[in-house]
Design an enzyme around this catalytic site. Structure first.
Site, short mmCIF file in Angstrom:
data_model
loop_
_atom_site.label_atom_id
_atom_site.label_comp_id
_atom_site.label_asym_id
_atom_site.label_seq_id
_atom_site.Cartn_x
_atom_site.Cartn_y
_atom_site.Cartn_z
N THR A 192 43.78 38.09 38.41
CA THR A 192 43.08 38.95 37.46
C THR A 192 43.70 40.34 37.47
O THR A 192 44.25 40.79 38.46
CB THR A 192 41.59 39.06 37.81
N GLU A 247 36.96 42.32 35.54
CA GLU A 247 38.12 41.54 35.96
C GLU A 247 38.61 40.63 34.83
O GLU A 247 38.11 39.52 34.66
CB GLU A 247 37.78 40.71 37.19
#
Length: 317
Positions: A192, A247
């Site tokens: 991420t 994220e």
């Protein structure tokens, strides 16, 4: 959930903290969508005084709320008996018994009073530990995006497309990529690109959208290439985060990290609420399913055309 048939919706939401320029149309996320749906389906409803005031800032709803019954004002330490009588009076003004009303609440004491009257209560609380306090409610949600009216005998929303909810107003945000918790690639196999929640909120010039899983498009640095992405906003219950995080997962394999690079995000749909998992494997499987849902949704209609949004192009040097 037992078989429930409600005839009205009472929106007992405290909007007193909403100020000019704070929040989309100065309304809690999902409220405008809900009120439009209630109006379109001729479902009787009532609103809190602070929500009525917030609705005045919505051009689409300014005329809708003028004749809508008003719930009692929210105040600290309000006595239960007067509040009980006021809730009853609002129900009767809608031509219904209290037990025929679905009430959406944000206050624990008011939730209990409504339940004691026989109303069906749905609680709204962003954090899991806060939702667990609403024991008297039939369910507790993190946002109105997750309200399924058909579960209460009311007409269902019809705006879910390809298992996602297109956002009425696309969110555009950007910020530098920062180091996260270090578990995306190592533990999950899902790299991420992390953004600071505060920086994202500043970019949006408003509060963050509700916690949950979203999808849309992204671009990085000086590149004009646009990638599909899924994004989580929240505390990641499985890891019990103490800090809210943002994220995004860009659905592309990059040869190297891009910490410090500007990440541009266009968020155009909502997928699901945050959830906890009993195993890491279940979490990983669900994240990959979220990616599949986003990939499918981004192939069609306005969600597909969002990839051409000018916001995703890098700034000229």
């Amino acid at each position: 959930m037992k078989d429930i048939h409600c005839g009205s919706v009472l929106l007992d939401l405290d909007c007193s903290q909403i100020t000019e320029g704070n929040g989309l149309n100065n309304l809690p996320a999902g409220v405008e969508r809900l009120v439009v749906h209630l109006e379109a389906n001729s479902i009787p409803y009532a609103v809190s005084p602070s929500l009525r005031q917030a609705l005045e800032n919505s051009p689409q709803l300014r005329t809708c709320q003028t004749s809508t019954p008003c719930l009692p004002e929210q105040s600290d330490g309000a006595a239960s008996e007067p509040l009980r009588a006021q809730f009853q009076a609002v129900a009767h003004s809608l031509g219904l018994k209290p037990e025929e009303c679905l009430i959406v609440v944000t206050d624990l004491a008011r939730c209990q009073v409504a339940c004691d009257l026989g109303m069906t209560a749905v609680a709204l609380a962003e954090r899991k530990e806060d939702r667990q306090k609403f024991e008297s409610s039939i369910c507790a949600l993190s946002s109105l995006f997750d309200l399924r009216l058909e579960e209460f005998g009311l007409p269902a929303f019809t705006d879910w497309v390809d298992n996602v909810l297109p956002l009425a107003q696309v969110l555009r945000c950007k910020g530098p990529v920062v180091k996260g918790f270090g578990r995306g690639s190592k533990m999950l196999g899902i790299p991420t690109a992390n953004l600071e929640a505060e920086a994202l909120a500043a970019s949006l010039q408003e509060v963050l959208p509700p916690c949950g899983i979203y999808g849309g498009w992204a671009s990085v640095g000086n590149s004009a290439t646009v990638y599909q992405m899924v994004m989580s906003i929240g505390w990641n219950p499985y890891f019990d985060n103490k800090q809210k995080s943002v994220e995004p997962w860009l659905l592309h394999e990059f040869p190297e990290d891009f910490y410090g690079e500007e990440l541009r995000l266009l968020v155009d749909h909502y997928i699901r609420p945050e959830a906890n998992f009993t195993t890491l494997e279940a979490l990983v499987e669900t994240i990959h399913n979220d990616a599949d849902v986003a990939r499918g949704a981004l192939q069609h209609g306005s969600l597909a055309s969002d990839r051409d949004d000018a916001f995703l192009k890098p700034n000229p040097v």
